[in-house]
Design a protein around this motif. Sequence first.
Motif, PDB file in Angstrom:
ATOM      1  N   HIS A 119       0.641   7.885  11.386  1.00  0.00           N
ATOM      2  CA  HIS A 119       1.847   7.530  12.138  1.00  0.00           C
ATOM      3  C   HIS A 119       1.638   6.111  12.666  1.00  0.00           C
ATOM      4  O   HIS A 119       0.590   5.811  13.240  1.00  0.00           O
ATOM      5  CB  HIS A 119       2.045   8.515  13.296  1.00  0.00           C
ATOM      6  CG  HIS A 119       3.153   8.125  14.232  1.00  0.00           C
ATOM      7  ND1 HIS A 119       4.488   8.318  13.913  1.00  0.00           N
ATOM      8  CD2 HIS A 119       3.137   7.543  15.464  1.00  0.00           C
ATOM      9  CE1 HIS A 119       5.244   7.876  14.923  1.00  0.00           C
ATOM     10  NE2 HIS A 119       4.449   7.405  15.860  1.00  0.00           N
ATOM     11  N   ILE A 120       2.633   5.253  12.440  1.00  0.00           N
ATOM     12  CA  ILE A 120       2.490   3.853  12.827  1.00  0.00           C
ATOM     13  C   ILE A 120       3.099   3.634  14.204  1.00  0.00           C
ATOM     14  O   ILE A 120       4.297   3.862  14.402  1.00  0.00           O
ATOM     15  CB  ILE A 120       3.163   2.908  11.795  1.00  0.00           C
ATOM     16  CG1 ILE A 120       2.753   3.268  10.353  1.00  0.00           C
ATOM     17  CG2 ILE A 120       2.842   1.446  12.119  1.00  0.00           C
ATOM     18  CD1 ILE A 120       1.266   3.255  10.089  1.00  0.00           C
ATOM     19  N   ALA A 121       2.261   3.186  15.132  1.00  0.00           N
ATOM     20  CA  ALA A 121       2.722   2.933  16.501  1.00  0.00           C
ATOM     21  C   ALA A 121       3.531   1.633  16.553  1.00  0.00           C
ATOM     22  O   ALA A 121       3.360   0.742  15.718  1.00  0.00           O
ATOM     23  CB  ALA A 121       1.522   2.840  17.441  1.00  0.00           C
ATOM     24  N   HIS A 122       4.416   1.565  17.506  1.00  0.00           N
ATOM     25  CA  HIS A 122       5.175   0.359  17.892  1.00  0.00           C
ATOM     26  C   HIS A 122       5.428  -0.679  16.792  1.00  0.00           C
ATOM     27  O   HIS A 122       4.936  -1.802  16.871  1.00  0.00           O
ATOM     28  CB  HIS A 122       4.541  -0.309  19.109  1.00  0.00           C
ATOM     29  CG  HIS A 122       3.037  -0.372  19.124  1.00  0.00           C
ATOM     30  ND1 HIS A 122       2.295  -0.837  18.077  1.00  0.00           N
ATOM     31  CD2 HIS A 122       2.140  -0.007  20.066  1.00  0.00           C
ATOM     32  CE1 HIS A 122       1.015  -0.778  18.382  1.00  0.00           C
ATOM     33  NE2 HIS A 122       0.899  -0.255  19.577  1.00  0.00           N
ATOM     34  N   VAL A 123       6.214  -0.304  15.806  1.00  0.00           N
ATOM     35  CA  VAL A 123       6.669  -1.258  14.785  1.00  0.00           C
ATOM     36  C   VAL A 123       7.705  -2.178  15.443  1.00  0.00           C
ATOM     37  O   VAL A 123       8.602  -1.712  16.133  1.00  0.00           O
ATOM     38  CB  VAL A 123       7.312  -0.493  13.606  1.00  0.00           C
ATOM     39  CG1 VAL A 123       8.005  -1.438  12.650  1.00  0.00           C
ATOM     40  CG2 VAL A 123       6.248   0.337  12.882  1.00  0.00           C
ATOM     41  N   THR A 124       7.560  -3.510  15.264  1.00  0.00           N
ATOM     42  CA  THR A 124       8.431  -4.432  16.022  1.00  0.00           C
ATOM     43  C   THR A 124       9.572  -5.050  15.221  1.00  0.00           C
ATOM     44  O   THR A 124      10.441  -5.692  15.805  1.00  0.00           O
ATOM     45  CB  THR A 124       7.625  -5.615  16.593  1.00  0.00           C
ATOM     46  OG1 THR A 124       7.236  -6.470  15.501  1.00  0.00           O
ATOM     47  CG2 THR A 124       6.388  -5.158  17.353  1.00  0.00           C
ATOM     48  N   CYS A 125       9.542  -4.924  13.893  1.00  0.00           N
ATOM     49  CA  CYS A 125      10.495  -5.696  13.098  1.00  0.00           C
ATOM     50  C   CYS A 125      10.769  -5.009  11.757  1.00  0.00           C
ATOM     51  O   CYS A 125      10.006  -4.136  11.336  1.00  0.00           O
ATOM     52  CB  CYS A 125       9.944  -7.097  12.849  1.00  0.00           C
ATOM     53  SG  CYS A 125       8.328  -7.054  12.034  1.00  0.00           S
ATOM     54  N   VAL A 126      11.817  -5.424  11.117  1.00  0.00           N
ATOM     55  CA  VAL A 126      12.209  -4.815   9.845  1.00  0.00           C
ATOM     56  C   VAL A 126      11.180  -5.100   8.747  1.00  0.00           C
ATOM     57  O   VAL A 126      10.903  -4.246   7.904  1.00  0.00           O
ATOM     58  CB  VAL A 126      13.614  -5.302   9.442  1.00  0.00           C
ATOM     59  CG1 VAL A 126      13.941  -4.913   8.015  1.00  0.00           C
ATOM     60  CG2 VAL A 126      14.653  -4.714  10.390  1.00  0.00           C
ATOM     61  N   GLU A 127      10.546  -6.286   8.794  1.00  0.00           N
ATOM     62  CA  GLU A 127       9.529  -6.618   7.802  1.00  0.00           C
ATOM     63  C   GLU A 127       8.387  -5.592   7.847  1.00  0.00           C
ATOM     64  O   GLU A 127       7.870  -5.180   6.808  1.00  0.00           O
ATOM     65  CB  GLU A 127       8.967  -8.025   8.050  1.00  0.00           C
ATOM     66  CG  GLU A 127       9.952  -9.160   7.787  1.00  0.00           C
ATOM     67  CD  GLU A 127      10.876  -9.460   8.965  1.00  0.00           C
ATOM     68  OE1 GLU A 127      11.035  -8.596   9.860  1.00  0.00           O
ATOM     69  OE2 GLU A 127      11.459 -10.559   8.985  1.00  0.00           O
ATOM     70  N   ALA A 128       8.012  -5.181   9.057  1.00  0.00           N
ATOM     71  CA  ALA A 128       6.953  -4.175   9.189  1.00  0.00           C
ATOM     72  C   ALA A 128       7.464  -2.798   8.769  1.00  0.00           C
ATOM     73  O   ALA A 128       6.758  -2.039   8.096  1.00  0.00           O
ATOM     74  CB  ALA A 128       6.426  -4.152  10.620  1.00  0.00           C
ATOM     75  N   LEU A 129       8.701  -2.497   9.137  1.00  0.00           N
ATOM     76  CA  LEU A 129       9.288  -1.207   8.710  1.00  0.00           C
ATOM     77  C   LEU A 129       9.233  -1.076   7.185  1.00  0.00           C
ATOM     78  O   LEU A 129       8.924  -0.012   6.649  1.00  0.00           O
ATOM     79  CB  LEU A 129      10.756  -1.128   9.131  1.00  0.00           C
ATOM     80  CG  LEU A 129      11.124  -0.479  10.448  1.00  0.00           C
ATOM     81  CD1 LEU A 129      12.649  -0.423  10.531  1.00  0.00           C
ATOM     82  CD2 LEU A 129      10.535   0.909  10.598  1.00  0.00           C
ATOM     83  N   ASP A 130       9.557  -2.186   6.519  1.00  0.00           N
ATOM     84  CA  ASP A 130       9.547  -2.184   5.047  1.00  0.00           C
ATOM     85  C   ASP A 130       8.152  -1.901   4.492  1.00  0.00           C
ATOM     86  O   ASP A 130       8.024  -1.435   3.365  1.00  0.00           O
ATOM     87  CB  ASP A 130      10.023  -3.546   4.508  1.00  0.00           C
ATOM     88  CG  ASP A 130      11.518  -3.752   4.731  1.00  0.00           C
ATOM     89  OD1 ASP A 130      12.229  -2.752   4.932  1.00  0.00           O
ATOM     90  OD2 ASP A 130      11.955  -4.923   4.721  1.00  0.00           O
ATOM     91  N   ALA A 131       7.120  -2.225   5.292  1.00  0.00           N
ATOM     92  CA  ALA A 131       5.745  -2.081   4.801  1.00  0.00           C
ATOM     93  C   ALA A 131       5.090  -0.763   5.232  1.00  0.00           C
ATOM     94  O   ALA A 131       3.932  -0.515   4.882  1.00  0.00           O
ATOM     95  CB  ALA A 131       4.906  -3.272   5.291  1.00  0.00           C
ATOM     96  N   VAL A 132       5.819   0.071   5.993  1.00  0.00           N
ATOM     97  CA  VAL A 132       5.242   1.362   6.400  1.00  0.00           C
ATOM     98  C   VAL A 132       4.937   2.170   5.133  1.00  0.00           C
ATOM     99  O   VAL A 132       5.805   2.328   4.285  1.00  0.00           O
ATOM    100  CB  VAL A 132       6.213   2.139   7.327  1.00  0.00           C
ATOM    101  CG1 VAL A 132       5.747   3.578   7.547  1.00  0.00           C
ATOM    102  CG2 VAL A 132       6.346   1.423   8.673  1.00  0.00           C
ATOM    103  N   PRO A 133       3.673   2.629   4.976  1.00  0.00           N
ATOM    104  CA  PRO A 133       3.320   3.367   3.759  1.00  0.00           C
ATOM    105  C   PRO A 133       4.234   4.577   3.548  1.00  0.00           C
ATOM    106  O   PRO A 133       4.626   5.225   4.523  1.00  0.00           O
ATOM    107  CB  PRO A 133       1.874   3.825   4.026  1.00  0.00           C
ATOM    108  CG  PRO A 133       1.358   2.916   5.074  1.00  0.00           C
ATOM    109  CD  PRO A 133       2.534   2.514   5.910  1.00  0.00           C
ATOM    110  N   SER A 134       4.569   4.865   2.303  1.00  0.00           N
ATOM    111  CA  SER A 134       5.472   5.992   2.069  1.00  0.00           C
ATOM    112  C   SER A 134       4.786   7.280   2.507  1.00  0.00           C
ATOM    113  O   SER A 134       3.578   7.446   2.342  1.00  0.00           O
ATOM    114  CB  SER A 134       5.884   6.064   0.602  1.00  0.00           C
ATOM    115  OG  SER A 134       4.800   6.505  -0.161  1.00  0.00           O
TER     116      SER A 134
END
Length: 415
Positions: free
Chosen positions: A215-230
Amino acid sequence: MRVIRGRVFFRGRLDALSLGIGENGKIVAVKKSLRGDEEVDHGDSLILPGCVDLHVHMRDPGLTDKEDFPSGTRSAAMGGVTTIAEMPNTAPPVTSRLAYEEKVAALRGRGAVDYVLYAAPRSEEAVTRLGEAAAFKAYMAESTGALQVGPGELEGILRGAQTSRKLVVVHAEDPRQFMRGKVRGLEDYSAARPKAAESSALHWLASSRGEARIHIAHVTCVEALDAVPSGATCEVTPHHLFLDTSRPIGARGKVNPPLRLPVDREALWDAFRAGRIDAIASDHAPHTLDEKGVPFDEAPAGLPGVATSFPLLMRRTRAGEIDLARLVSATASRPAEILGIAKGIIEVGRDADLLVVDPRTAERIRAKRLRYKCGWTPFEEMEACFPHTVYLRGESVVEDGEPAAEGQGRLVSTE
Ligand SMILES: [Zn+2]
């Protein structure tokens, strides 16, 4: 049987319903009408599942000049949060079985809401010894508490977690992407710990996590959202949704990962509304005003938010900017599911953890009302809609918007 009535969020929509609450604090009936020995009618107010906050730092034990378990959990209850997941960077840090057991003992009987505790193992072996913890936290970069692990250690933790089928919550920033140099304010700080540091860490995780549940804590931006592992889940904080580098709050807004530019914040809102964010988690991380009142470079990172998370979002829901179902999912049902606890949904057999809110009420946030030990909030003056009543396992812990009881919070076990 006690009966609580109102407009209940049940099976994905609002209906005028009665909830029957059993002696054990569980919901035993959901009906159009019910008779009970004791009946409370909340009229037009909404009855929603109490929020589950996946990410709080109550600073207890060891750092209690900033916050403590009674004060922090009272504030949580006022904000509609009935279960918190407490982070391990207290003092001593929860890196061993002994430290875990000591923290369990230190918090027992002192919380106003239910809780689970994270541990921070630093090796594959430590993962096995920390089997009682609800889940693990791994820091890929430096933040408060110095629990950072390197790639080798993290691979070990992920292997251990995969074997024990435990959730690993990751603070995903790649320190190799951090920039050196003088940091004078929020914009500099965002540049110094850039969005690319999040994406880079997430790319590493995507290739290194094996089958571990992350589980990825505190994602701040869409660029990071795009990189969240499937297959991984993620959370976003209210400060990254409501604050950005344009706010004149200086070091009070210093947090890891940093607040981003207004344009990033707007894109994150759109992603939230589109359902791309699993959970809203406060990352409630108080520091005193004295600690924050130094040059930006030297100030500690972290800000308080457990009491304002739901109220800020409820106000936006009332304004039509978010669907109620989206709000309930992100604040209650999905975080409970991610942790694997039997909370977050109103249905027969679940704990009667409920918040009752009149969406027509709006007030400006004032630090004093929130009762944080640190005494301040970065959301001062923003409009919010607080619950007037909150139930924990059927007992009211907030009445007329004020804390009504304390000490009945229990350690919750994961499934
Ligand atoms: Zn945190």
